[in-house]
Design an enzyme around this catalytic site. Structure first.
Site, PDB file in Angstrom:
ATOM      1  CE  LYS A 119      50.883  41.125  43.331  1.00 14.91           C
ATOM      2  NZ  LYS A 119      49.672  40.761  44.027  1.00 14.91           N
ATOM      3  CD  GLU A 204      60.079  40.481  39.986  1.00 15.60           C
ATOM      4  OE1 GLU A 204      59.567  39.637  40.721  1.00 15.60           O
ATOM      5  OE2 GLU A 204      59.509  40.939  38.976  1.00 15.60           O
ATOM      6  NE  ARG A 297      41.570  40.890  40.179  1.00 15.18           N
ATOM      7  CZ  ARG A 297      41.921  41.001  38.915  1.00 15.18           C
ATOM      8  NH1 ARG A 297      41.143  40.553  37.953  1.00 15.18           N
ATOM      9  NH2 ARG A 297      43.090  41.548  38.575  1.00 15.18           N
TER      10      ARG A 297
END
Length: 485
Positions: A119, A204, A297
């Protein structure tokens, strides 16, 4: 290695495995199923042309066992592997091992899977490509480091702590105040370690009225990248999506165009190939969107995009893996219907505790504008080892109201599941809620309205049904044969 694919092993079970096999049937490509002991009578096993037993119930012994899966492909003469979603779908090591075994991997390259799976690296790349990202700090070593960052960047509580290697809503913790930060920090670290074997975190700013919008992208190996428009996946519980739709009711045309082209720009920048999704968080107050992550995906909710555009994303993934160029340009792709998907899981709709066992009765919704992706049949078992999602119910309409109306019919009149509990009552409550119908909701919709949603459940009593039938039989017996009989 690419070229014509002759036989595909599907490295999955349940809904994703069945979904991939359906496209393979269209393309006349034979399929191989893999299964664990409790899945020996599963729908995907019956659907495939061949099936190989790969181990016991726990995923580590079966669906996560890379050696056994690759061995099964080689032993049955399959020349390609499609991973579906979940399990090994975003595992770069598995993708590489498939390629090293001389097989075709149906998905993006291992390099991209590994790049986007981290990430932190993904966020850095997004920043380099000039994508807006949520203000945050990477890998803070202590709660104090988080507080220093908040002061420096003038960020206020609440904030979100996430596993740096996370995904699927795991290892995410919301922190409301400085007092609860130390305890939540160590909790997030241990969750991250349990789920991903790495305790590093990202902190965050928490977007209060966030809406989750993602863009479906497909890219071939010849440099063509297109988007198939966006989906809104805002209705979530514990960061897991429950209802998805396209188009996103939260976007106007200008914002839609901006978000879709931003996603294409990022995918072009990273040299993406195959199908993938760029996820964004939209702040409904400021109308700003922020990059969240790339899913490398097929997504669970890809079906609504297929309903709206008429394209088959699994077919496109297979063509791209064969090295073919995309069969269309951006201007050829139209989204001309509204589509909604509800994820049906075997859980208690009040407490969300998983419900395992045998499906003793199953009536699957049908009729115009309904599409079902199921992983079960009447009499099938829902084992305790895997994800509890066993059916995707999709509806389409000329506009949102019509799509909601069709979904209401599917869930309330068309669906009957006995033997296990499902979240169908919750889904009906949500789609009938005035705020949902008006398109006014955030990712906290279920938390905020849970009591109200639960109080709207209609109790179904099988005994009452039996009494009705008994009364009917008694009337017939008392009155003798009727003129209509």
């Amino acid at each position: 290695m690419s070229g014509k694919i002759r036989k595909i092993l599907v490295a999955n079970r349940g809904v994703p495995a069945v979904r991939i096999m359906q496209t393979c049937r269209d393309l006349k490509i034979p399929t191989v199923a893999v299964y664990s002991t409790p899945d020996r009578l599963s729908l995907h096993v019956f659907m495939a042309d061949e099936a190989v037993h790969i181990g016991e119930g726990p995923p580590l012994k079966s669906y996560l066992n890379m050696d056994r899966i690759i061995e099964a492909a080689l032993q049955t003469g399959a020349d390609a592997i499609h991973p579906g979603w979940g399990f090994l779908a975003e595992n770069a090591e598995f993708a590489q091992r498939v390629i090293d075994a001389g097989l075709t991997w149906i998905g993006p390259s291992p390099r991209i899977i590994s790049l986007m799976g981290d990430k932190k690296a993904a966020k850095e790349l997004a920043k380099r490509a000039n994508l807006p990202t949520i203000p945050g700090i990477e890998d803070p070593q202590s709660p104090e480091a988080v507080l220093e960052w908040m002061e420096r960047e003038r960020v206020e509580f609440p904030i979100m702590l996430k596993a740096a290697l996370g995904g699927g809503g795991k290892g995410m913790v919301k922190v409301e105040s400085a007092e609860e930060l130390p305890q939540k920090f160590s909790h997030a670290q241990s969750e991250a370690y349990k789920a991903f074997g790495d305790s590093s975190l990202i902190a965050e700013k928490y977007i209060q009225r966030g809406r989750h919008v993602e863009v479906q992208v497909v890219a071939d190996r010849h440099g063509h990248v297109v988007h198939l428009f966006e989906r809104e996946c805002t209705i979530q519980r514990r960061n897991q999506k429950i209802i998805e739709e396209t188009p996103a009711p939260s976007l106007d045309d200008d914002l839609r165009q901006e978000i879709c082209f931003t996603a294409v720009r990022l995918m072009r920048e990273i040299g993406y190939d195959s199908a993938g999704t760029v996820e964004f968080l939209l702040d409904s107050e400021t109308r700003k969107f922020y990059f969240l992550e790339v899913n490398t995906r097929l997504q669970v909710e890809h079906g609504v995009t297929e309903l709206a555009t008429g394209l088959d994303i699994v077919d496109l993934m297979i063509q791209i893996a064969e090295g073919k160029p995309l069969p269309f340009h951006q201007r050829d792709i139209q989204s001309n219907r509204w589509a909604i998907e509800c994820r049906l899981t075997a859980e208690d709709p009040r407490t969300f505790t998983p419900s395992f066992g045998t499906i003793t009765r199953l009536q699957i919704p049908d009729g115009p504008n309904i599409r079902i992706s199921t992983g079960v049949y009447e009499g099938a078992e829902i084992p305790p080892y895997y994800d509890s999602m066993f059916m995707l119910i999709m509806s389409a309409g000329a506009d949102r109201d019509q799509a909601i109306r069709v979904m209401d019919r599917a869930l309330s009149r068309g669906l009957r599941v006995e033997g296990v509990k499902t979240i169908a009552p919750l889904l009906i409550s949500i789609i009938r809620h005035p705020k949902f119908r008006a398109g006014e909701f955030s990712t906290r919709f279920i938390e905020e309205h849970l009591e109200e949603l639960v109080s709207a459940f209609k109790e179904f009593d099988p005994d009452e049904e039996v009494l009705k039938i008994a009364r009917y039989v008694a009337e017939i017996s008392a009155l003798g044969p009727q003129s209509w009989m």
